[in-house]
Design a protein around this motif. Sequence first.
Motif, PDB file in Angstrom:
ATOM      1  N   THR A  10      56.728 -57.320 104.891  1.00 46.08           N
ATOM      2  CA  THR A  10      56.712 -55.887 105.066  1.00 46.08           C
ATOM      3  C   THR A  10      56.291 -55.254 103.760  1.00 46.08           C
ATOM      4  O   THR A  10      56.839 -55.547 102.701  1.00 46.08           O
ATOM      5  N   THR A  11      55.302 -54.376 103.864  1.00 44.65           N
ATOM      6  CA  THR A  11      54.835 -53.641 102.695  1.00 44.65           C
ATOM      7  C   THR A  11      54.610 -52.203 103.122  1.00 44.65           C
ATOM      8  O   THR A  11      53.471 -51.782 103.343  1.00 44.65           O
ATOM      9  N   PRO A  12      55.687 -51.431 103.303  1.00 41.96           N
ATOM     10  CA  PRO A  12      55.560 -50.073 103.833  1.00 41.96           C
ATOM     11  C   PRO A  12      54.628 -49.223 102.989  1.00 41.96           C
ATOM     12  O   PRO A  12      54.633 -49.293 101.764  1.00 41.96           O
ATOM     13  N   ASP A  13      53.839 -48.402 103.655  1.00 40.01           N
ATOM     14  CA  ASP A  13      52.932 -47.504 102.978  1.00 40.01           C
ATOM     15  C   ASP A  13      53.678 -46.271 102.508  1.00 40.01           C
ATOM     16  O   ASP A  13      54.496 -45.709 103.225  1.00 40.01           O
ATOM     17  N   THR A  14      53.401 -45.858 101.283  1.00 42.09           N
ATOM     18  CA  THR A  14      54.094 -44.697 100.739  1.00 42.09           C
ATOM     19  C   THR A  14      53.134 -43.586 100.383  1.00 42.09           C
ATOM     20  O   THR A  14      53.529 -42.568  99.831  1.00 42.09           O
ATOM     21  N   GLY A  15      51.847 -43.749 100.671  1.00 40.68           N
ATOM     22  CA  GLY A  15      50.861 -42.730 100.346  1.00 40.68           C
ATOM     23  C   GLY A  15      50.868 -41.603 101.355  1.00 40.68           C
ATOM     24  O   GLY A  15      51.650 -41.564 102.307  1.00 40.68           O
ATOM     25  N   ASP A  16      49.944 -40.640 101.128  1.00 39.33           N
ATOM     26  CA  ASP A  16      49.867 -39.481 102.013  1.00 39.33           C
ATOM     27  C   ASP A  16      49.256 -39.843 103.360  1.00 39.33           C
ATOM     28  O   ASP A  16      49.588 -39.249 104.375  1.00 39.33           O
ATOM     29  N   ARG A  17      48.329 -40.766 103.352  1.00 39.12           N
ATOM     30  CA  ARG A  17      47.674 -41.117 104.602  1.00 39.12           C
ATOM     31  C   ARG A  17      48.208 -42.440 105.131  1.00 39.12           C
ATOM     32  O   ARG A  17      48.755 -43.252 104.390  1.00 39.12           O
ATOM     33  N   GLY A  18      48.029 -42.625 106.424  1.00 39.36           N
ATOM     34  CA  GLY A  18      48.390 -43.908 106.991  1.00 39.36           C
ATOM     35  C   GLY A  18      47.362 -44.958 106.607  1.00 39.36           C
ATOM     36  O   GLY A  18      46.273 -44.660 106.077  1.00 39.36           O
ATOM     37  N   ARG A  19      47.666 -46.177 106.897  1.00 43.28           N
ATOM     38  CA  ARG A  19      46.807 -47.276 106.483  1.00 43.28           C
ATOM     39  C   ARG A  19      45.718 -47.565 107.513  1.00 43.28           C
ATOM     40  O   ARG A  19      45.818 -47.195 108.677  1.00 43.28           O
ATOM     41  N   VAL A  20      44.678 -48.218 107.056  1.00 44.41           N
ATOM     42  CA  VAL A  20      43.645 -48.759 107.937  1.00 44.41           C
ATOM     43  C   VAL A  20      43.961 -50.232 108.127  1.00 44.41           C
ATOM     44  O   VAL A  20      44.009 -50.999 107.153  1.00 44.41           O
ATOM     45  N   VAL A  21      44.203 -50.649 109.354  1.00 47.43           N
ATOM     46  CA  VAL A  21      44.592 -52.030 109.624  1.00 47.43           C
ATOM     47  C   VAL A  21      43.579 -52.680 110.552  1.00 47.43           C
ATOM     48  O   VAL A  21      43.138 -52.068 111.528  1.00 47.43           O
ATOM     49  N   ALA A  22      43.164 -53.892 110.206  1.00 46.88           N
ATOM     50  CA  ALA A  22      42.340 -54.696 111.103  1.00 46.88           C
ATOM     51  C   ALA A  22      43.261 -55.609 111.892  1.00 46.88           C
ATOM     52  O   ALA A  22      44.103 -56.305 111.307  1.00 46.88           O
ATOM     53  N   ILE A  23      43.125 -55.608 113.213  1.00 43.58           N
ATOM     54  CA  ILE A  23      43.952 -56.451 114.076  1.00 43.58           C
ATOM     55  C   ILE A  23      43.040 -57.417 114.815  1.00 43.58           C
ATOM     56  O   ILE A  23      42.069 -57.006 115.460  1.00 43.58           O
ATOM     57  N   ILE A  24      43.357 -58.710 114.725  1.00 41.78           N
ATOM     58  CA  ILE A  24      42.567 -59.767 115.348  1.00 41.78           C
ATOM     59  C   ILE A  24      43.457 -60.502 116.346  1.00 41.78           C
ATOM     60  O   ILE A  24      44.309 -61.299 115.943  1.00 41.78           O
ATOM     61  N   PRO A  25      43.327 -60.235 117.635  1.00 41.82           N
ATOM     62  CA  PRO A  25      44.101 -61.004 118.626  1.00 41.82           C
ATOM     63  C   PRO A  25      43.538 -62.420 118.734  1.00 41.82           C
ATOM     64  O   PRO A  25      42.325 -62.604 118.881  1.00 41.82           O
ATOM     65  N   ALA A  26      44.395 -63.417 118.640  1.00 42.27           N
ATOM     66  CA  ALA A  26      43.914 -64.808 118.670  1.00 42.27           C
ATOM     67  C   ALA A  26      45.007 -65.695 119.266  1.00 42.27           C
ATOM     68  O   ALA A  26      45.775 -66.334 118.537  1.00 42.27           O
ATOM     69  N   ARG A  27      45.055 -65.766 120.571  1.00 41.99           N
ATOM     70  CA  ARG A  27      46.067 -66.606 121.211  1.00 41.99           C
ATOM     71  C   ARG A  27      45.624 -68.075 121.193  1.00 41.99           C
ATOM     72  O   ARG A  27      44.446 -68.386 121.010  1.00 41.99           O
ATOM     73  N   GLY A  28      46.576 -68.964 121.423  1.00 42.71           N
ATOM     74  CA  GLY A  28      46.282 -70.394 121.340  1.00 42.71           C
ATOM     75  C   GLY A  28      45.595 -70.952 122.568  1.00 42.71           C
ATOM     76  O   GLY A  28      44.809 -71.893 122.463  1.00 42.71           O
ATOM     77  N   GLY A  29      45.852 -70.380 123.743  1.00 44.16           N
ATOM     78  CA  GLY A  29      45.286 -70.927 124.970  1.00 44.16           C
ATOM     79  C   GLY A  29      43.875 -70.435 125.221  1.00 44.16           C
ATOM     80  O   GLY A  29      43.534 -69.302 124.904  1.00 44.16           O
ATOM     81  N   SER A  30      43.058 -71.312 125.792  1.00 48.26           N
ATOM     82  CA  SER A  30      41.699 -70.941 126.194  1.00 48.26           C
ATOM     83  C   SER A  30      41.187 -71.999 127.145  1.00 48.26           C
ATOM     84  O   SER A  30      41.241 -73.190 126.832  1.00 48.26           O
ATOM     85  N   LYS A  31      40.667 -71.575 128.296  1.00 50.06           N
ATOM     86  CA  LYS A  31      40.209 -72.547 129.295  1.00 50.06           C
ATOM     87  C   LYS A  31      38.757 -72.950 129.087  1.00 50.06           C
ATOM     88  O   LYS A  31      38.404 -74.120 129.152  1.00 50.06           O
ATOM     89  N   GLY A  32      37.874 -71.975 128.826  1.00 46.98           N
ATOM     90  CA  GLY A  32      36.455 -72.278 128.689  1.00 46.98           C
ATOM     91  C   GLY A  32      36.148 -73.165 127.507  1.00 46.98           C
ATOM     92  O   GLY A  32      35.386 -74.132 127.606  1.00 46.98           O
ATOM     93  N   VAL A  33      36.762 -72.847 126.359  1.00 43.61           N
ATOM     94  CA  VAL A  33      36.591 -73.632 125.130  1.00 43.61           C
ATOM     95  C   VAL A  33      37.987 -73.899 124.586  1.00 43.61           C
ATOM     96  O   VAL A  33      38.599 -73.026 123.974  1.00 43.61           O
ATOM     97  N   PRO A  34      38.546 -75.088 124.818  1.00 44.09           N
ATOM     98  CA  PRO A  34      39.909 -75.371 124.362  1.00 44.09           C
ATOM     99  C   PRO A  34      40.077 -75.123 122.869  1.00 44.09           C
ATOM    100  O   PRO A  34      39.199 -75.459 122.077  1.00 44.09           O
TER     101      PRO A  34
END
Length: 400
Positions: A10-34
């Motif tokens: 946890t690294t809470p933001d303390t500035g005036d603006r909110g943060r820009v966050v990159a989110i990468i969904p990457a689950r373990g299961g995959s049928k087409g390409v294991p």
Amino acid sequence: MTDAKTTDATTPDTGDRGRVVAIIPARGGSKGVPRKNLRRVGGMPLVERAVRSALAVPDIDLVVVSTDDDEIAAVSRAAGARVVRRPAALSGDTASSESAILHALEDLEAAGERIDVVAFLQATSPFIPTGALAAAVREVGDGRADSVFAAHETYGFLWGRSGTSSDAAVALNHDAAHRPRRQDREPHYLETGAFYVFRAEGFRAAEHRFFGRIRIAEVPEWTAIEIDDEQQLRIARALAALHETPERIPVKAVVTDFDGVHTDDTASVDADGVERVRVSREDGMGVSLLRRAGIPMLILSTEVNPVVRARAEKLRVPVMHGIDDKESALRGWAADAGIPLAEIAYLGNDVNDLPALRIVGWPIAVANAHPLVLEAARVVLRRRGGHGAVRELIERVLPG
């Protein structure tokens, strides 16, 4: 693996603006390409490629990978991302990317983060143009758009099927009876899936990536591939070899196979059964230059052959031969030397090199390597084994 909602740090933001966050969904299961998100393109796991793309954008404050998988989590952390563990309910085949992003935002905000802008990256798009991504982040951050997505220009004539019993073809974006020249047509834009950037508040309200003022981030067409099957994976690897050709290979150590790397993978045998191999004098000079630069080198060979030892002694390079498990041997040598695997170049040519190639930061192949080795390589050299390939690698390792 756990279903509990947890965040690594946890690294809470303390500035005036909110943060820009990159989110990468990457689950373990995959049928087409294991195990798709861990498959390599350009010698690097897909999820790591996405993390590195996000980290290359200065305005992105935090990179997060949402996953249910321990191995993906470990690779992501090593690449510099923070990990949010996704619950099982959001990890199945029917779970949407939006649900994973909402969960990640809730997790981050519960940890004290304040998020203004989200960059949603898909690891299955291996070629994320960082310049276009950076521009999209600025557009949303500056309030010029609410949602921006990657797309490439196309002049293609699109067709569909009628859905009736005749299943007739139907023109979608054009008049089939009138086919103007390309220069007389307005382009369409095809969504690539590589990235979407949007305001966090608007996304929470819409629960969808498209809302408000929507703009296009135009990207090169060759980057548009999205990996959903093995054929697309092979195409991506070929594209990586074509477009990603770094001249400089910044590593702290060089490890090579012997046969097919220092030699041309042929041997002559005399009447007494003594083998002779062909090596390159260029390689010898290159090894000398590497040694003078103080960069460690190791020869790692499966063969038990006096010629391997003799050549290593001539080059004044340590050798480990008769090695069946190259991965374990390399891990042990790197640990003893205190050199991270990510900062090692391994040069190979055949399938017995694959385990070692998969664990280093810089898997390298000689020009005439086995196809599977070429696919696994981050860099494919111009020279063949025994014809100066070792020298070429060393010249690209040495600074200046």
